[in-house]
Scaffold this motif. Structure first.
Motif, PDB file in Angstrom:
ATOM      1  N   ASN A 162     -13.989   7.857  11.545  1.00  0.00           N
ATOM      2  CA  ASN A 162     -14.346   6.471  11.808  1.00  0.00           C
ATOM      3  C   ASN A 162     -13.402   5.508  11.084  1.00  0.00           C
ATOM      4  OD1 ASN A 162     -16.531   7.138  13.439  1.00  0.00           O
ATOM      5  ND2 ASN A 162     -17.952   7.218  11.715  1.00  0.00           N
ATOM      6  N   TYR A 163     -12.991   5.885   9.869  1.00  0.00           N
ATOM      7  CA  TYR A 163     -12.057   5.025   9.146  1.00  0.00           C
ATOM      8  C   TYR A 163     -10.703   4.990   9.844  1.00  0.00           C
ATOM      9  CZ  TYR A 163      -8.756   3.459   5.626  1.00  0.00           C
ATOM     10  OH  TYR A 163      -7.751   2.797   4.987  1.00  0.00           O
ATOM     11  N   VAL A 164     -10.230   6.137  10.332  1.00  0.00           N
ATOM     12  CA  VAL A 164      -8.948   6.185  11.035  1.00  0.00           C
ATOM     13  C   VAL A 164      -8.990   5.305  12.283  1.00  0.00           C
ATOM     14  CG1 VAL A 164      -7.322   7.691  12.223  1.00  0.00           C
ATOM     15  CG2 VAL A 164      -8.425   8.476  10.135  1.00  0.00           C
ATOM     16  N   GLN A 165     -10.107   5.332  13.003  1.00  0.00           N
ATOM     17  CA  GLN A 165     -10.240   4.469  14.165  1.00  0.00           C
ATOM     18  C   GLN A 165     -10.321   3.002  13.761  1.00  0.00           C
ATOM     19  OE1 GLN A 165     -13.598   5.846  16.439  1.00  0.00           O
ATOM     20  NE2 GLN A 165     -12.660   7.826  16.922  1.00  0.00           N
ATOM     21  N   SER A 166     -10.900   2.725  12.604  1.00  0.00           N
ATOM     22  CA  SER A 166     -10.989   1.342  12.128  1.00  0.00           C
ATOM     23  C   SER A 166      -9.607   0.764  11.851  1.00  0.00           C
ATOM     24  CB  SER A 166     -11.852   1.279  10.861  1.00  0.00           C
ATOM     25  OG  SER A 166     -13.168   1.713  11.119  1.00  0.00           O
ATOM     26  N   ILE A 167      -8.671   1.605  11.392  1.00  0.00           N
ATOM     27  CA  ILE A 167      -7.305   1.132  11.156  1.00  0.00           C
ATOM     28  C   ILE A 167      -6.704   0.589  12.447  1.00  0.00           C
ATOM     29  CG2 ILE A 167      -4.968   1.876  10.537  1.00  0.00           C
ATOM     30  CD1 ILE A 167      -6.166   3.831   8.585  1.00  0.00           C
ATOM     31  N   VAL A 168      -6.965   1.279  13.553  1.00  0.00           N
ATOM     32  CA  VAL A 168      -6.423   0.848  14.850  1.00  0.00           C
ATOM     33  C   VAL A 168      -7.139  -0.397  15.350  1.00  0.00           C
ATOM     34  CG1 VAL A 168      -5.988   1.538  17.230  1.00  0.00           C
ATOM     35  CG2 VAL A 168      -5.779   3.225  15.393  1.00  0.00           C
ATOM     36  N   LEU A 169      -8.466  -0.398  15.273  1.00  0.00           N
ATOM     37  CA  LEU A 169      -9.239  -1.484  15.856  1.00  0.00           C
ATOM     38  C   LEU A 169      -9.081  -2.792  15.091  1.00  0.00           C
ATOM     39  CD1 LEU A 169     -12.527   0.451  16.742  1.00  0.00           C
ATOM     40  CD2 LEU A 169     -10.669  -0.219  18.271  1.00  0.00           C
ATOM     41  N   ILE A 170      -8.968  -2.725  13.762  1.00  0.00           N
ATOM     42  CA  ILE A 170      -8.888  -3.963  12.985  1.00  0.00           C
ATOM     43  C   ILE A 170      -7.569  -4.684  13.223  1.00  0.00           C
ATOM     44  CG2 ILE A 170      -7.833  -3.048  10.856  1.00  0.00           C
ATOM     45  CD1 ILE A 170      -9.909  -4.721   9.326  1.00  0.00           C
ATOM     46  N   SER A 171      -6.514  -3.938  13.567  1.00  0.00           N
ATOM     47  CA  SER A 171      -5.240  -4.566  13.899  1.00  0.00           C
ATOM     48  C   SER A 171      -5.349  -5.357  15.203  1.00  0.00           C
ATOM     49  CB  SER A 171      -4.148  -3.495  14.009  1.00  0.00           C
ATOM     50  OG  SER A 171      -2.913  -4.084  14.371  1.00  0.00           O
ATOM     51  N   ILE A 172      -6.023  -4.792  16.191  1.00  0.00           N
ATOM     52  CA  ILE A 172      -6.215  -5.492  17.462  1.00  0.00           C
ATOM     53  C   ILE A 172      -7.074  -6.736  17.264  1.00  0.00           C
ATOM     54  CG2 ILE A 172      -7.152  -5.268  19.795  1.00  0.00           C
ATOM     55  CD1 ILE A 172      -6.508  -2.314  19.680  1.00  0.00           C
ATOM     56  N   ILE A 173      -8.123  -6.614  16.452  1.00  0.00           N
ATOM     57  CA  ILE A 173      -8.994  -7.764  16.194  1.00  0.00           C
ATOM     58  C   ILE A 173      -8.221  -8.903  15.544  1.00  0.00           C
ATOM     59  CG2 ILE A 173     -10.978  -8.546  14.840  1.00  0.00           C
ATOM     60  CD1 ILE A 173     -12.198  -5.788  15.232  1.00  0.00           C
ATOM     61  N   LEU A 231      -5.130  -0.047   1.177  1.00  0.00           N
ATOM     62  CA  LEU A 231      -3.760  -0.449   1.495  1.00  0.00           C
ATOM     63  C   LEU A 231      -3.437  -0.214   2.970  1.00  0.00           C
ATOM     64  CD1 LEU A 231      -1.820   0.826  -1.645  1.00  0.00           C
ATOM     65  CD2 LEU A 231      -2.573  -1.487  -1.126  1.00  0.00           C
ATOM     66  N   PHE A 232      -3.887   0.898   3.521  1.00  0.00           N
ATOM     67  CA  PHE A 232      -3.636   1.163   4.942  1.00  0.00           C
ATOM     68  C   PHE A 232      -4.389   0.172   5.824  1.00  0.00           C
ATOM     69  CE2 PHE A 232      -1.661   5.106   3.718  1.00  0.00           C
ATOM     70  CZ  PHE A 232      -0.833   5.414   4.781  1.00  0.00           C
ATOM     71  N   LEU A 233      -5.580  -0.239   5.387  1.00  0.00           N
ATOM     72  CA  LEU A 233      -6.329  -1.232   6.150  1.00  0.00           C
ATOM     73  C   LEU A 233      -5.621  -2.584   6.114  1.00  0.00           C
ATOM     74  CD1 LEU A 233      -8.958  -0.789   7.701  1.00  0.00           C
ATOM     75  CD2 LEU A 233     -10.168  -1.917   5.842  1.00  0.00           C
ATOM     76  N   PHE A 234      -5.088  -2.954   4.950  1.00  0.00           N
ATOM     77  CA  PHE A 234      -4.324  -4.201   4.840  1.00  0.00           C
ATOM     78  C   PHE A 234      -3.038  -4.137   5.667  1.00  0.00           C
ATOM     79  CE2 PHE A 234      -6.651  -5.346   0.820  1.00  0.00           C
ATOM     80  CZ  PHE A 234      -7.141  -6.558   1.303  1.00  0.00           C
ATOM     81  N   ALA A 235      -2.409  -2.978   5.715  1.00  0.00           N
ATOM     82  CA  ALA A 235      -1.194  -2.822   6.526  1.00  0.00           C
ATOM     83  C   ALA A 235      -1.503  -3.030   8.003  1.00  0.00           C
ATOM     84  CB  ALA A 235      -0.583  -1.441   6.289  1.00  0.00           C
ATOM     85  N   ALA A 236      -2.634  -2.496   8.464  1.00  0.00           N
ATOM     86  CA  ALA A 236      -3.034  -2.704   9.855  1.00  0.00           C
ATOM     87  C   ALA A 236      -3.345  -4.169  10.118  1.00  0.00           C
ATOM     88  CB  ALA A 236      -4.252  -1.833  10.183  1.00  0.00           C
TER      89      ALA A 236
END
Length: 227
Positions: free
Chosen positions: A49-60, A98-103
């Motif tokens: 779920n976290y890995v998918q959140s990295i993708v989705l939060i960038s689109i948002i 950090l990965f979430l901020f990068a996305a």
């Protein structure tokens, strides 16, 4: 009049095309970040779920920046609406943040039409994460199992136990050791990494041969198991 309608229609089509390209680029870049995170992750398990959140939060974030545009009032309205949402997720590893901020950064750059910044920034972050993973600053060892047992204090076969750990485990580390049975026994918990040529069934069979060893349990997990 017809000329104005034609110009307006062409502008709307162009805006939709740019929006689709922006969302597609943010999806590609955030997918790259998720792939790098998965390949450089070291632990007992990671959250899909976290890995998918990295993708989705960038689109948002890209869509939000597109919605704001150059309008100050629209930006204030979106900030007020977003403030209603409360994110209470706690990350155990600062690297996850950090990965979430990068996305987020990739999505914001795409939404503001800074496409070269988004592409070069994402590639730079990904390369740096891979280099650090294989550098001396990366993890020296990782574990794929938890071994628990309890043993009588000053047991004569303590050396046999250590020999089995060294024979079957590529690496192991004592996590906890506590007294039980009024100090007559010790409860051990080890993080272990089995050698490639060894099977955990054989390891357990050898451990069971040790006299007075009780409460034996071994929990094995692959590093890519979802939790």
């Amino acid at each position: 009049m017809f000329d104005s309608i034609t110009v307006q229609t062409a502008t709307e089509v162009e805006s939709i095309s740019i929006l689709i390209f922006t969302i597609a680029l943010s999806f590609v870049l955030s997918t790259l970040l998720a792939f790098v995170y998965q390949k450089t992750f070291r632990g007992l398990s990671y959250s899909r779920n976290y890995v998918q959140s990295i993708v989705l939060i960038s689109i948002i974030s890209a869509v939000v920046i597109q919605s704001v545009g150059d309008s100050l009032s629209r930006g204030i309205g979106i900030m007020a609406a977003m403030s209603i949402i409360r994110f209470r997720t706690h990350f155990k590893d600062p690297r996850d943040t950090l990965f979430l901020f990068a996305a987020l950064a990739a999505g914001i750059a795409c939404g503001s039409y800074a496409f070269p910044v988004a592409i070069i920034g994402t590639l730079g972050f990904s390369i740096a994460a891979i280099v650090l993973y294989y550098s001396p600053l990366g993890p020296n060892s990782y574990f794929d199992g938890m071994l628990r047992f309890n043993l009588q204090v000053n047991n004569s076969q303590q050396k046999e136990l250590e020999r089995l750990l060294q024979e079957f485990c590529k690496s192991f580390a004592l996590v906890t050791m506590r007294e039980m049975a009024q100090g007559e026994r010790l409860d051990y918990a080890y993080h272990i990494k089995l050698r490639k040529a060894k099977r955990h069934e054989d390891f357990m069979a050898e451990l069971k041969r040790i006299d007075d060893l009780q409460g034996l349990s071994l929990m094995m997990q692959e590093s890519t198991v979802d939790i």
